[in-house]
Design a protein around this motif. Sequence first.
Motif, PDB file in Angstrom:
ATOM      1  N   GLU A 108       0.915  -1.279  -0.107  1.00  0.00           N
ATOM      2  CA  GLU A 108      -0.019   0.007  -0.247  1.00  0.00           C
ATOM      3  C   GLU A 108       0.806   0.973   0.013  1.00  0.00           C
ATOM      4  OE1 GLU A 108      -2.887  -0.269   3.341  1.00  0.00           O
ATOM      5  OE2 GLU A 108      -3.446  -2.312   2.349  1.00  0.00           O
TER       6      GLU A 108
ATOM      7  N   ALA B 238      10.531  -5.179   1.105  1.00  0.00           N
ATOM      8  CA  ALA B 238      10.728  -6.171   2.320  1.00  0.00           C
ATOM      9  C   ALA B 238      10.740  -5.114   3.452  1.00  0.00           C
ATOM     10  CB  ALA B 238      11.784  -7.041   2.284  1.00  0.00           C
ATOM     11  N   SER B 239      11.271  -3.998   3.262  1.00  0.00           N
ATOM     12  CA  SER B 239      11.385  -2.979   4.671  1.00  0.00           C
ATOM     13  C   SER B 239      10.026  -2.517   4.781  1.00  0.00           C
ATOM     14  CB  SER B 239      12.495  -2.043   4.242  1.00  0.00           C
ATOM     15  OG  SER B 239      12.549  -1.129   5.557  1.00  0.00           O
TER      16      SER B 239
ATOM     17  N   TYR C 145      14.947  -4.584  -1.316  1.00  0.00           N
ATOM     18  CA  TYR C 145      15.101  -4.331  -0.022  1.00  0.00           C
ATOM     19  C   TYR C 145      13.856  -3.360   0.359  1.00  0.00           C
ATOM     20  CZ  TYR C 145      17.262  -2.301   4.334  1.00  0.00           C
ATOM     21  OH  TYR C 145      17.287  -2.309   5.589  1.00  0.00           O
ATOM     22  N   ASN C 146      13.226  -2.230  -0.318  1.00  0.00           N
ATOM     23  CA  ASN C 146      12.342  -1.415  -0.062  1.00  0.00           C
ATOM     24  C   ASN C 146      11.147  -2.004   0.385  1.00  0.00           C
ATOM     25  OD1 ASN C 146      10.199   0.449  -1.515  1.00  0.00           O
ATOM     26  ND2 ASN C 146      11.376   1.594  -0.070  1.00  0.00           N
TER      27      ASN C 146
ATOM     28  N   ARG D 119       4.676  -3.408  11.747  1.00  0.00           N
ATOM     29  CA  ARG D 119       5.069  -2.738  12.701  1.00  0.00           C
ATOM     30  C   ARG D 119       3.941  -1.494  13.291  1.00  0.00           C
ATOM     31  NH1 ARG D 119      10.457   0.600  13.852  1.00  0.00           N
ATOM     32  NH2 ARG D 119       9.448   2.090  12.159  1.00  0.00           N
TER      33      ARG D 119
ATOM     34  N   HIS E 113       7.751  -4.745   6.595  1.00  0.00           N
ATOM     35  CA  HIS E 113       7.970  -4.774   7.897  1.00  0.00           C
ATOM     36  C   HIS E 113       7.448  -3.499   8.634  1.00  0.00           C
ATOM     37  CE1 HIS E 113      10.507  -8.478   8.399  1.00  0.00           C
ATOM     38  NE2 HIS E 113      10.935  -7.971   7.313  1.00  0.00           N
ATOM     39  N   LYS E 114       7.542  -2.474   7.907  1.00  0.00           N
ATOM     40  CA  LYS E 114       7.070  -1.160   8.608  1.00  0.00           C
ATOM     41  C   LYS E 114       5.562  -1.144   8.753  1.00  0.00           C
ATOM     42  CE  LYS E 114      10.605   2.020   6.931  1.00  0.00           C
ATOM     43  NZ  LYS E 114      10.856   2.987   6.077  1.00  0.00           N
TER      44      LYS E 114
END
Lengths: 145, 304
Positions: B212, B262-263, B259-260, B270, B266-267
């Motif tokens: 999103e 996956a990160s 990377y963006n 969280r 995770h964000k």
Amino acid sequence: MRAWILCLAALGAVFFCAPFAFGGEWGPWSVSPAAPVFEQPQQAGRRQDLPKARLIDAPFLGLLKFYQLFISPMDGDRCPLYPTCSQFSIQAIRRHGPVIGVVMTADRLMHEADESRLSQKVMVGNRIRAVDTLDDNDFWWYRHD
Amino acid sequence: MTRTIAAVLLILACSSGAAFAAPLQITAESALSFGDHLFDEGDYYRAISEYERVLYFFPAEPAAKAAQYKIALSYLKGEKWGAAVEKFRTLAGRYPEEETGRKALFMVGESYFAKKDYAAALAAYQEFVSRYPQEPQADEARVKMGWCYLLQGQWEQGAGAFGGLPKDSARHEEGMQLAKAAGQFPLLQHKSPSLAAGLSAVLPGAGQLYVERPKDAAITVLLNGLFLWGGLEAIHRGNNVAGGILLGFESGWYIGNIYNAASSAHKYNRSRERDFIDKLQGEFGMSLGRNESGKAMLALTFRY
């Protein structure tokens, strides 16, 4: 001559003592605006635990510093995030080395738009920026101890 | 001459009066009270000096023990977590059978909790509960253990800690409600970081759309597309050096894009977990704010 020696001795004493002034949790401090001290403790969250720069980091850090000193002032203040992308890149390279640092910098440049919409805001200087620290971008694989 | 005599007499009168004035007596209680005054003002640094004065001049007075406790508390309120933990630990070791020592051990947990070091706080609360299971603060420690688990994302253990409050405890009902609420933690909507990374590996920007972040997706597609097209076009036209440089940059954008994704997943997760815990803490009377980094910022009220 004696005055010079005294001055040098005083300067030496100041420099000798300076590291101790920042050591640990000693020295005047306050969390109350009603009882301020000379320097307020840092309230804006955890300090980034950065190791000393390695030799392999030097070319990358040098380029980034060159950008910050000579290009960014001409280019203008455009980064909507805090810390700025170049500062973030320096932190990433110093913490994780040049390979991961460059990947994280590319990630940072690509997620500026939505991050500035989603993150907490903070006033830096006279501009509102969205907070996006290094810790916020490596928390899922790097332990910050 | 008359004036001189009058002046001398006046000076003599003043000095003899001063000699008879009662000297200022500072007792342990008055020094402690002044320390408390500074403490209440929020001037914890100076309060510590006053409490240290009590310890230095009146080490055998009952006020000395209170001063030691207040020194530790001043460090805690002054956000000097390391010093606070050290002082509370010293007190807990020195007076293990007294109320001061028991309170100090509990406050070790509170110090770590305020520092947001939830793993250390959990260990301290566990130590408190195992050593003093009958203390009035033991139930508070058990509840805090549940929060420590939750704040570390360990919802099952958190629910277990909340549900483990003794039946005769005044907080048993609250614990059961918290355990039930914590059970909803796995129902939170999560995004898979692996799936996001995989999608972006196949098509840059797809993982960002999945988590999103449409603007990030657009920028990712644009950057990767332009650099890939530019590099290939340069090689196609025989400009291999420019093509190599552009494709070198493109490799950085491509890996950064994975990377963006996956990160960002995770964000996303969280953020959902934080909202859930914030809601829970709002419902159950814990005051948790966020600092500039969006990290949990705890406002605690200490009873001492």
